[in-house]
Write a protein that holds these residues in place. Structure first.
Motif, PDB file in Angstrom:
ATOM      1  N   LEU A 100       7.850 -10.450  -9.743  1.00 33.99           N
ATOM      2  CA  LEU A 100       6.713 -10.611  -8.857  1.00 33.99           C
ATOM      3  C   LEU A 100       5.659  -9.546  -9.131  1.00 33.99           C
ATOM      4  O   LEU A 100       5.967  -8.363  -9.144  1.00 33.99           O
ATOM      5  CB  LEU A 100       7.158 -10.488  -7.400  1.00 33.99           C
ATOM      6  CG  LEU A 100       8.093 -11.564  -6.877  1.00 33.99           C
ATOM      7  CD1 LEU A 100       8.618 -11.169  -5.507  1.00 33.99           C
ATOM      8  CD2 LEU A 100       7.404 -12.900  -6.824  1.00 33.99           C
ATOM      9  N   HIS A 101       4.449  -9.982  -9.344  1.00 35.09           N
ATOM     10  CA  HIS A 101       3.295  -9.087  -9.418  1.00 35.09           C
ATOM     11  C   HIS A 101       2.660  -9.164  -8.031  1.00 35.09           C
ATOM     12  O   HIS A 101       2.312 -10.243  -7.565  1.00 35.09           O
ATOM     13  CB  HIS A 101       2.305  -9.549 -10.491  1.00 35.09           C
ATOM     14  CG  HIS A 101       2.900  -9.573 -11.865  1.00 35.09           C
ATOM     15  ND1 HIS A 101       2.709  -8.556 -12.756  1.00 35.09           N
ATOM     16  CD2 HIS A 101       3.699 -10.476 -12.475  1.00 35.09           C
ATOM     17  CE1 HIS A 101       3.351  -8.835 -13.877  1.00 35.09           C
ATOM     18  NE2 HIS A 101       3.961 -10.000 -13.726  1.00 35.09           N
ATOM     19  N   TYR A 102       2.541  -8.023  -7.363  1.00 33.79           N
ATOM     20  CA  TYR A 102       2.112  -8.028  -5.972  1.00 33.79           C
ATOM     21  C   TYR A 102       1.073  -6.949  -5.720  1.00 33.79           C
ATOM     22  O   TYR A 102       0.852  -6.063  -6.536  1.00 33.79           O
ATOM     23  CB  TYR A 102       3.318  -7.824  -5.046  1.00 33.79           C
ATOM     24  CG  TYR A 102       4.068  -6.536  -5.320  1.00 33.79           C
ATOM     25  CD1 TYR A 102       3.667  -5.341  -4.722  1.00 33.79           C
ATOM     26  CD2 TYR A 102       5.158  -6.505  -6.170  1.00 33.79           C
ATOM     27  CE1 TYR A 102       4.335  -4.161  -4.974  1.00 33.79           C
ATOM     28  CE2 TYR A 102       5.837  -5.332  -6.427  1.00 33.79           C
ATOM     29  CZ  TYR A 102       5.419  -4.158  -5.823  1.00 33.79           C
ATOM     30  OH  TYR A 102       6.072  -2.987  -6.095  1.00 33.79           O
ATOM     31  N   ARG A 103       0.457  -7.056  -4.520  1.00 34.86           N
ATOM     32  CA  ARG A 103      -0.487  -6.020  -4.082  1.00 34.86           C
ATOM     33  C   ARG A 103      -0.365  -5.879  -2.570  1.00 34.86           C
ATOM     34  O   ARG A 103       0.000  -6.811  -1.859  1.00 34.86           O
ATOM     35  CB  ARG A 103      -1.905  -6.359  -4.496  1.00 34.86           C
ATOM     36  CG  ARG A 103      -2.516  -7.505  -3.764  1.00 34.86           C
ATOM     37  CD  ARG A 103      -3.987  -7.692  -4.122  1.00 34.86           C
ATOM     38  NE  ARG A 103      -4.380  -9.042  -3.725  1.00 34.86           N
ATOM     39  CZ  ARG A 103      -4.916  -9.924  -4.538  1.00 34.86           C
ATOM     40  NH1 ARG A 103      -5.166  -9.619  -5.789  1.00 34.86           N
ATOM     41  NH2 ARG A 103      -5.226 -11.115  -4.102  1.00 34.86           N
ATOM     42  N   PHE A 104      -0.681  -4.664  -2.117  1.00 41.19           N
ATOM     43  CA  PHE A 104      -0.699  -4.374  -0.686  1.00 41.19           C
ATOM     44  C   PHE A 104      -1.624  -3.203  -0.447  1.00 41.19           C
ATOM     45  O   PHE A 104      -2.026  -2.513  -1.379  1.00 41.19           O
ATOM     46  CB  PHE A 104       0.721  -4.065  -0.161  1.00 41.19           C
ATOM     47  CG  PHE A 104       1.320  -2.798  -0.717  1.00 41.19           C
ATOM     48  CD1 PHE A 104       1.232  -1.605  -0.024  1.00 41.19           C
ATOM     49  CD2 PHE A 104       1.987  -2.803  -1.939  1.00 41.19           C
ATOM     50  CE1 PHE A 104       1.795  -0.439  -0.534  1.00 41.19           C
ATOM     51  CE2 PHE A 104       2.552  -1.653  -2.456  1.00 41.19           C
ATOM     52  CZ  PHE A 104       2.459  -0.470  -1.754  1.00 41.19           C
ATOM     53  N   ASN A 105      -1.975  -2.994   0.805  1.00 38.66           N
ATOM     54  CA  ASN A 105      -2.796  -1.844   1.192  1.00 38.66           C
ATOM     55  C   ASN A 105      -1.888  -0.803   1.819  1.00 38.66           C
ATOM     56  O   ASN A 105      -1.103  -1.117   2.718  1.00 38.66           O
ATOM     57  CB  ASN A 105      -3.889  -2.251   2.177  1.00 38.66           C
ATOM     58  CG  ASN A 105      -4.938  -3.111   1.517  1.00 38.66           C
ATOM     59  OD1 ASN A 105      -5.235  -2.944   0.342  1.00 38.66           O
ATOM     60  ND2 ASN A 105      -5.494  -4.040   2.265  1.00 38.66           N
ATOM     61  N   ASP A 106      -1.991   0.453   1.351  1.00 38.82           N
ATOM     62  CA  ASP A 106      -1.168   1.516   1.922  1.00 38.82           C
ATOM     63  C   ASP A 106      -1.792   1.994   3.245  1.00 38.82           C
ATOM     64  O   ASP A 106      -2.811   1.472   3.685  1.00 38.82           O
ATOM     65  CB  ASP A 106      -0.960   2.661   0.930  1.00 38.82           C
ATOM     66  CG  ASP A 106      -2.218   3.464   0.636  1.00 38.82           C
ATOM     67  OD1 ASP A 106      -3.278   3.186   1.240  1.00 38.82           O
ATOM     68  OD2 ASP A 106      -2.150   4.378  -0.199  1.00 38.82           O
ATOM     69  N   TYR A 107      -1.178   2.997   3.866  1.00 36.75           N
ATOM     70  CA  TYR A 107      -1.637   3.463   5.177  1.00 36.75           C
ATOM     71  C   TYR A 107      -3.032   4.077   5.132  1.00 36.75           C
ATOM     72  O   TYR A 107      -3.681   4.210   6.167  1.00 36.75           O
ATOM     73  CB  TYR A 107      -0.631   4.439   5.796  1.00 36.75           C
ATOM     74  CG  TYR A 107      -0.555   5.773   5.098  1.00 36.75           C
ATOM     75  CD1 TYR A 107      -1.225   6.878   5.598  1.00 36.75           C
ATOM     76  CD2 TYR A 107       0.189   5.929   3.926  1.00 36.75           C
ATOM     77  CE1 TYR A 107      -1.160   8.093   4.956  1.00 36.75           C
ATOM     78  CE2 TYR A 107       0.256   7.145   3.290  1.00 36.75           C
ATOM     79  CZ  TYR A 107      -0.416   8.222   3.804  1.00 36.75           C
ATOM     80  OH  TYR A 107      -0.347   9.427   3.163  1.00 36.75           O
ATOM     81  N   ASN A 108      -3.522   4.443   3.949  1.00 33.93           N
ATOM     82  CA  ASN A 108      -4.889   4.957   3.803  1.00 33.93           C
ATOM     83  C   ASN A 108      -5.885   3.856   3.473  1.00 33.93           C
ATOM     84  O   ASN A 108      -7.060   4.127   3.264  1.00 33.93           O
ATOM     85  CB  ASN A 108      -4.945   6.015   2.701  1.00 33.93           C
ATOM     86  CG  ASN A 108      -4.310   7.320   3.126  1.00 33.93           C
ATOM     87  OD1 ASN A 108      -4.410   7.706   4.274  1.00 33.93           O
ATOM     88  ND2 ASN A 108      -3.643   7.988   2.196  1.00 33.93           N
ATOM     89  N   GLY A 109      -5.413   2.628   3.369  1.00 38.50           N
ATOM     90  CA  GLY A 109      -6.294   1.508   3.052  1.00 38.50           C
ATOM     91  C   GLY A 109      -6.507   1.293   1.565  1.00 38.50           C
ATOM     92  O   GLY A 109      -7.299   0.439   1.175  1.00 38.50           O
TER      93      GLY A 109
END
Length: 128
Positions: A69-78
């Protein structure tokens, strides 16, 4: 003069030593990875990641499929974080892992590139 059997014994000892060092190195790497995974699961931040791309690796006739899986997300700093992870799923569950869908992850707050995918290994559970 030199005995050819002593050379053969010497090469065998060197070869066995190299193999032993490789095995010890693999064991040490696995222990470190297990410790890091445990640390992230205990102290990490739970969120969801969006699937950007999926690579499917099926074997022979099997109920299981290996996926990357190639994925993306936003961390707690955006900040936008991208990554790649592997999982084993039931072939019948493949529709749940398509681009645009989400799945659970836990990431290390100090290093968001260190991620644990919250996808249970299908080979370790019973099929419904």
């Amino acid at each position: 003069m030199f005995d050819s059997s002593s050379f053969a014994k010497g090469y065998a000892i060197v070869a066995m030593t190299i193999v032993a060092l490789i095995v010890v190195g693999i064991i040490i790497r696995d222990i470190r990875n297990a410790r890091m995974k445990s640390y992230i699961e205990k102290n990490g931040i739970h969120t969801h990641a969006e699937i950007v791309n999926i690579e499917i690796h099926t074997g022979k006739i099997s109920d299981y499929t290996n996926i990357k899986l190639h994925y993306r997300f936003n961390d707690y700093n955006g900040r936008n974080v991208t990554g790649v992870g592997n999982a084993v799923i039931f072939t019948s569950d493949l529709a749940q892992y398509q681009p645009g869908k989400t799945f659970g992850i836990i990431y290390n707050k100090d290093d968001p590139s260190r991620v644990v995918l919250k996808i249970e290994n299908a080979s370790l559970k019973r099929h419904k």
